[in-house]
Scaffold this motif. Structure first.
Motif, short mmCIF file in Angstrom:
data_model
loop_
_atom_site.label_atom_id
_atom_site.label_comp_id
_atom_site.label_asym_id
_atom_site.label_seq_id
_atom_site.Cartn_x
_atom_site.Cartn_y
_atom_site.Cartn_z
N THR A 207 36.21 42.42 28.46
CA THR A 207 36.33 43.36 29.98
C THR A 207 37.08 44.08 29.02
O THR A 207 37.54 45.56 29.61
CB THR A 207 38.17 42.12 30.40
OG1 THR A 207 39.48 42.32 29.69
CG2 THR A 207 37.91 41.43 31.01
N CYS A 254 31.15 49.78 37.91
CA CYS A 254 31.97 48.76 37.75
C CYS A 254 32.51 48.76 36.29
O CYS A 254 32.42 49.68 35.64
CB CYS A 254 30.46 47.60 37.73
SG CYS A 254 29.77 47.10 36.03
N SER A 255 33.84 47.63 36.52
CA SER A 255 34.51 47.47 35.26
C SER A 255 33.42 46.15 34.98
O SER A 255 32.01 45.53 34.67
CB SER A 255 35.57 46.72 35.74
OG SER A 255 35.39 45.05 36.18
N GLN A 258 33.59 43.42 35.44
CA GLN A 258 32.51 42.23 36.46
C GLN A 258 30.62 43.07 35.46
O GLN A 258 30.03 41.62 36.65
CB GLN A 258 32.61 43.81 37.96
CG GLN A 258 33.98 43.70 37.96
CD GLN A 258 34.13 44.64 39.17
OE1 GLN A 258 33.39 46.21 38.87
NE2 GLN A 258 34.76 45.22 40.33
N ASP A 286 45.14 41.15 39.93
CA ASP A 286 44.87 42.12 39.91
C ASP A 286 43.60 41.60 38.90
O ASP A 286 41.74 42.64 40.04
CB ASP A 286 45.18 43.11 38.84
CG ASP A 286 46.76 44.24 39.86
OD1 ASP A 286 46.27 43.87 41.32
OD2 ASP A 286 46.99 44.56 39.31
N TYR A 287 43.43 41.25 37.93
CA TYR A 287 42.13 40.81 37.67
C TYR A 287 41.38 39.09 38.51
O TYR A 287 40.49 40.11 38.60
CB TYR A 287 42.72 39.92 35.93
CG TYR A 287 43.10 40.89 34.78
CD1 TYR A 287 43.27 41.94 35.02
CD2 TYR A 287 43.56 40.14 33.85
CE1 TYR A 287 43.78 43.09 34.09
CE2 TYR A 287 44.49 41.17 32.73
CZ TYR A 287 44.03 42.63 32.89
OH TYR A 287 44.58 43.59 32.46
N ARG A 289 41.25 39.22 41.73
CA ARG A 289 40.18 40.12 42.87
C ARG A 289 38.87 41.27 41.73
O ARG A 289 38.28 40.82 42.01
CB ARG A 289 41.03 41.25 42.93
CG ARG A 289 42.08 40.68 44.06
CD ARG A 289 43.24 41.14 44.27
NE ARG A 289 43.71 40.17 46.20
CZ ARG A 289 43.56 40.53 47.08
NH1 ARG A 289 42.61 40.42 47.45
NH2 ARG A 289 43.96 39.67 48.43
N GLU A 290 39.49 41.92 40.58
CA GLU A 290 38.53 42.33 40.05
C GLU A 290 36.91 41.27 39.41
O GLU A 290 36.27 41.78 39.89
CB GLU A 290 38.72 42.91 38.99
CG GLU A 290 37.76 42.94 37.86
CD GLU A 290 38.64 44.02 36.36
OE1 GLU A 290 37.60 44.83 35.59
OE2 GLU A 290 39.42 43.61 36.48
N ASN A 291 36.92 40.56 39.16
CA ASN A 291 36.61 39.71 38.73
C ASN A 291 35.63 39.21 39.88
O ASN A 291 34.49 39.06 40.11
CB ASN A 291 36.67 38.06 38.25
CG ASN A 291 37.61 37.95 36.78
OD1 ASN A 291 37.12 39.39 36.03
ND2 ASN A 291 37.81 37.76 36.56
#
Length: 336
Positions: A207, A254-255, A258, A286-287, A289-291
């Protein structure tokens, strides 16, 4: 989210590893974890993964407290045979132990049935056929629906599957840990077993938010059995491998997390089907939701191959576990 199959079960293509809410990564707080679990179901996660080992059963109790009232909304996975005894990890795959641990998990989870029940680690003193035979009895009794294995070799999977269908194998797999590519992924496809990657984000390393071991808190597994890649020198050198991945992530908007998850979710088998179900763990809303956003990242075969070349075992400094841990991992037999 689209759906994928694990035996008779149907799950979201990304599950939620619940361990870090109670175990392995330092302190967490119960109110946040309860909120996270409920919001995860709202977002579309419907595959929750826990174990007897996590927090000495506290993680199973947390899941019950948080979402037992929503039991029909998720597939529940737990594990047996690995537990803490006198403060030390202990493996016991005897049939009588498996039965006792299953009964205890059912009570902690406050459920009548565990959808997917894994043998968490192979007991070297108990033939896999005996352990799986005990799990098969639990299936017959309606206490579990499907059987899984964790961190086993492909040979062990074949032997186990001759006793009872193995619905899932869970092992570490990510851009920086590629051992399953040697044998396990092919054998899973051959037998119809779903492969469930744990630590698909490299214990946060992939990440870009991780820190080296010396900066982590006590109780974090990256300071102990998962330390080698997080030692100061190894961490610095491995971090250089993230730079080209960051460029790709920027291009895709994207991150890094992701990107790493999308690489797994979009891996095709020999038939061109996407069957892997990674279970990134987190204690941060938050992580989580990000995933989930990794589902929306499009991956072409060319991009998958490019990412595979940018990071793999031969480029990474350090083993995934300490030397002592590696010696007792049945999965490591696939190296030979």
């Amino acid at each position: 989210m689209e759906k994928r199959n694990i035996g008779s079960l149907v799950v979201s293509p990304i599950g939620l590893g619940c361990m870090s809410m109670s175990h392995g990564y330092g302190p967490s707080d119960e109110p946040t974890s309860i909120q996270l679990l409920n919001e995860a179901l709202d977002v579309g996660y419907d595959f929750l993964d826990t174990a007897t080992m996590y927090g000495g059963g506290k993680n199973e109790e947390l899941i019950a407290k948080a979402v037992k009232h929503r039991r029909s909304e998720y597939v529940l996975a737990s594990k047996c045979a690995l537990f803490s005894k006198d403060g030390k990890p202990t493996i016991d795959g005897r049939p009588e132990t498996i039965r006792l641990q299953c009964e205890a998990s059912l009570k902690r989870l406050e459920t009548d049935v565990i959808d997917l029940y894994y043998l968490h680690r192979l007991d070297p003193n108990v033939p896999i056929e005996e352990s799986v035979g005990a799990l098969a009895d639990l299936v017959k009794e309606g206490k579990i629906r499907e059987i899984g294995l964790s961190e086993v070799s492909s040979d062990t999977l074949r032997r186990a599957n001759s006793v009872h269908r193995i619905a899932a194998v869970q092992s570490e797999y990510s851009l920086w840990t590629r051992l399953p590519e040697l044998k396990m992924l092919d054998v899973c496809e051959e037998l119809g077993t779903t492969f469930v990657p744990f630590s698909p984000l490299g214990r946060q390393f992939l990440t870009g938010k991780a820190q080296e071991a010396s900066r982590l808190t006590d109780g974090d597994i990256r300071t102990s059995n998962a330390r080698p890649r997080f030692e100061s020198d190894a961490f610095a050198r491995n971090s250089e491998l993230l730079k080209p991945l960051e460029e790709v992530a920027r291009e895709l908007n994207c991150s890094l997390a992701q990107l790493a998850l999308a690489w797994i979710v979009n891996q095709p088998n020999h038939q061109g089907l996407k069957t892997l179900v990674p279970i990134p763990g987190t204690k941060h809303i938050d992580y989580m939701r990000e995933n989930a956003g990794a589902i929306g990242v499009t991956m072409s075969p060319e991009l998958l191959a490019h990412l595979s070349s940018l990071m793999h075992d031969d480029l990474v400094i350090g083993e995934r576990y300490s030397e002592g841990q590696m010696k007792v991992m049945d999965s490591e037999r696939d190296r030979h």
